[in-house]
Design a protein around this motif. Structure first.
Motif, PDB file in Angstrom:
ATOM      1  N   SER A 267       0.818  -1.229   0.158  1.00 16.52           N
ATOM      2  CA  SER A 267      -0.051  -0.166  -0.244  1.00 16.52           C
ATOM      3  C   SER A 267       1.010   1.381  -0.271  1.00 16.52           C
ATOM      4  O   SER A 267       0.689   2.162  -0.626  1.00 16.52           O
ATOM      5  CB  SER A 267      -0.934  -0.036   1.276  1.00 16.52           C
ATOM      6  OG  SER A 267      -1.569   1.247   1.414  1.00 16.52           O
TER       7      SER A 267
ATOM      8  N   ARG B 107       2.332   1.815  -3.645  1.00 16.84           N
ATOM      9  CA  ARG B 107       1.380   2.549  -4.193  1.00 16.84           C
ATOM     10  C   ARG B 107       1.027   3.866  -4.071  1.00 16.84           C
ATOM     11  O   ARG B 107       0.913   4.630  -5.181  1.00 16.84           O
ATOM     12  CB  ARG B 107      -0.028   1.599  -4.378  1.00 16.84           C
ATOM     13  CG  ARG B 107      -0.156   0.146  -4.813  1.00 16.84           C
ATOM     14  CD  ARG B 107       0.218   0.366  -6.274  1.00 16.84           C
ATOM     15  NE  ARG B 107      -0.278  -0.625  -6.966  1.00 16.84           N
ATOM     16  CZ  ARG B 107      -0.187  -1.194  -8.264  1.00 16.84           C
ATOM     17  NH1 ARG B 107       0.167  -0.109  -8.877  1.00 16.84           N
ATOM     18  NH2 ARG B 107      -0.341  -2.167  -8.872  1.00 16.84           N
ATOM     19  N   GLU B 108       1.204   4.152  -2.776  1.00 13.72           N
ATOM     20  CA  GLU B 108       0.916   5.662  -2.519  1.00 13.72           C
ATOM     21  C   GLU B 108       2.222   6.489  -3.020  1.00 13.72           C
ATOM     22  O   GLU B 108       1.882   7.681  -3.619  1.00 13.72           O
ATOM     23  CB  GLU B 108       0.662   5.838  -0.953  1.00 13.72           C
ATOM     24  CG  GLU B 108      -0.638   5.345  -0.744  1.00 13.72           C
ATOM     25  CD  GLU B 108      -1.708   6.472  -0.965  1.00 13.72           C
ATOM     26  OE1 GLU B 108      -1.377   7.522  -1.287  1.00 13.72           O
ATOM     27  OE2 GLU B 108      -3.041   5.794  -1.416  1.00 13.72           O
ATOM     28  N   GLN B 109       3.354   5.892  -2.771  1.00  9.09           N
ATOM     29  CA  GLN B 109       4.686   6.474  -3.414  1.00  9.09           C
ATOM     30  C   GLN B 109       4.422   6.852  -4.791  1.00  9.09           C
ATOM     31  O   GLN B 109       4.794   7.664  -5.437  1.00  9.09           O
ATOM     32  CB  GLN B 109       5.664   6.079  -2.805  1.00  9.09           C
ATOM     33  CG  GLN B 109       5.957   5.968  -1.307  1.00  9.09           C
ATOM     34  CD  GLN B 109       7.093   5.062  -0.778  1.00  9.09           C
ATOM     35  OE1 GLN B 109       7.460   4.035  -1.446  1.00  9.09           O
ATOM     36  NE2 GLN B 109       7.729   5.417   0.318  1.00  9.09           N
ATOM     37  N   MET B 110       3.913   5.716  -5.420  1.00  6.91           N
ATOM     38  CA  MET B 110       3.731   5.918  -7.089  1.00  6.91           C
ATOM     39  C   MET B 110       2.878   6.890  -7.283  1.00  6.91           C
ATOM     40  O   MET B 110       3.160   7.653  -8.221  1.00  6.91           O
ATOM     41  CB  MET B 110       3.703   4.668  -7.774  1.00  6.91           C
ATOM     42  CG  MET B 110       4.726   3.357  -7.578  1.00  6.91           C
ATOM     43  SD  MET B 110       4.160   1.880  -8.208  1.00  6.91           S
ATOM     44  CE  MET B 110       4.056   2.268 -10.082  1.00  6.91           C
ATOM     45  N   LYS B 111       1.831   7.095  -6.673  1.00 13.26           N
ATOM     46  CA  LYS B 111       0.771   7.963  -7.183  1.00 13.26           C
ATOM     47  C   LYS B 111       1.160   9.264  -6.844  1.00 13.26           C
ATOM     48  O   LYS B 111       0.911  10.131  -7.494  1.00 13.26           O
ATOM     49  CB  LYS B 111      -0.508   7.659  -6.244  1.00 13.26           C
ATOM     50  CG  LYS B 111      -1.769   8.444  -6.554  1.00 13.26           C
ATOM     51  CD  LYS B 111      -2.988   8.557  -5.749  1.00 13.26           C
ATOM     52  CE  LYS B 111      -3.547   6.911  -5.714  1.00 13.26           C
ATOM     53  NZ  LYS B 111      -4.464   6.761  -4.844  1.00 13.26           N
ATOM     54  N   SER B 112       1.866   9.554  -5.724  1.00 20.11           N
ATOM     55  CA  SER B 112       2.489  10.789  -5.392  1.00 20.11           C
ATOM     56  C   SER B 112       3.696  11.038  -6.006  1.00 20.11           C
ATOM     57  O   SER B 112       4.382  12.260  -5.802  1.00 20.11           O
ATOM     58  CB  SER B 112       2.518  10.984  -3.781  1.00 20.11           C
ATOM     59  OG  SER B 112       3.595  10.115  -3.236  1.00 20.11           O
ATOM     60  N   LYS B 113       4.124  10.436  -6.959  1.00 17.86           N
ATOM     61  CA  LYS B 113       5.353  10.552  -7.971  1.00 17.86           C
ATOM     62  C   LYS B 113       6.744  10.842  -7.110  1.00 17.86           C
ATOM     63  O   LYS B 113       7.387  11.526  -7.387  1.00 17.86           O
ATOM     64  CB  LYS B 113       5.204  11.982  -8.754  1.00 17.86           C
ATOM     65  CG  LYS B 113       3.981  11.609  -9.945  1.00 17.86           C
ATOM     66  CD  LYS B 113       3.994  12.881 -10.802  1.00 17.86           C
ATOM     67  CE  LYS B 113       3.066  12.738 -11.774  1.00 17.86           C
ATOM     68  NZ  LYS B 113       3.229  13.482 -12.957  1.00 17.86           N
TER      69      LYS B 113
ATOM     70  N   ASP C  57       7.070   0.358 -14.413  1.00 23.03           N
ATOM     71  CA  ASP C  57       6.287   1.695 -14.602  1.00 23.03           C
ATOM     72  C   ASP C  57       6.985   2.742 -13.839  1.00 23.03           C
ATOM     73  O   ASP C  57       6.824   3.841 -14.182  1.00 23.03           O
ATOM     74  CB  ASP C  57       4.899   1.230 -13.652  1.00 23.03           C
ATOM     75  CG  ASP C  57       3.963   0.331 -14.471  1.00 23.03           C
ATOM     76  OD1 ASP C  57       4.482   0.037 -15.973  1.00 23.03           O
ATOM     77  OD2 ASP C  57       3.143  -0.312 -14.154  1.00 23.03           O
TER      78      ASP C  57
END
Length: 143
Positions: A32, A35-41, A80
């Motif tokens: 989780s 995923r948050e780190q990827m979403k926040s770039k 990704d």
């Protein structure tokens, strides 16, 4: 006596389930977080989290099906992150190219070369010697 045996068996099953969930919970939390780190770039922390997940947490619980799915998706996630970070880098470089005139002008002003000296014109040439700046108004003066 039979009821006591059933209660002990249930107690052992509950204890085993709690132990297994205690092992799986950090894996799910790390995923989780990834995923948050990827979403926040936040690409570098995401890569570190992915590496930590892959080498520390997943091997402990790799026999579970959801962990095998996570292990199978790690190369895609790594790709990704690479694509996203390259896209951000290209956008950054393009932005620098667009604003390079203003950045250069600001750098020269902050460098102290312009303070009290000749103003910078669009057709001027500037030559730098450590500690000094020279402004030339034509190409002949520049040599």
């Amino acid at each position: 006596m039979e009821e006591l045996r059933q209660c002990r068996l249930q107690q052992r099953n509950i204890s085993a389930t709690v132990d297994k969930l205690t092992l799986c919970l950090p894996v799910l939390e790390m995923y989780s977080k990834l995923r948050e780190q990827m979403k926040s770039k936040r690409h570098y922390p995401a890569l570190k989290t992915l590496e930590h997940l892959e080498h520390t947490f997943l091997p402990q619980v790799s026999h579970y099906r959801f962990c095998q799915v996570m292990l199978a998706t790690i190369p895609r996630l790594r790709h990704d992150i690479q694509e996203l970070s390259m896209g951000d880098l290209k956008d950054f470089l393009e932005s620098i190219r667009k604003h390079s005139d203003r950045i250069g002008e600001s750098a020269i002003k902050q460098g102290g070369c312009v303070q009290g000296e000749m103003p910078i014109f669009q057709t001027s040439f500037i030559s730098f010697i450590p500690g000094r700046c020279f402004f030339h108004s034509s190409k002949e003066d520049f040599s």
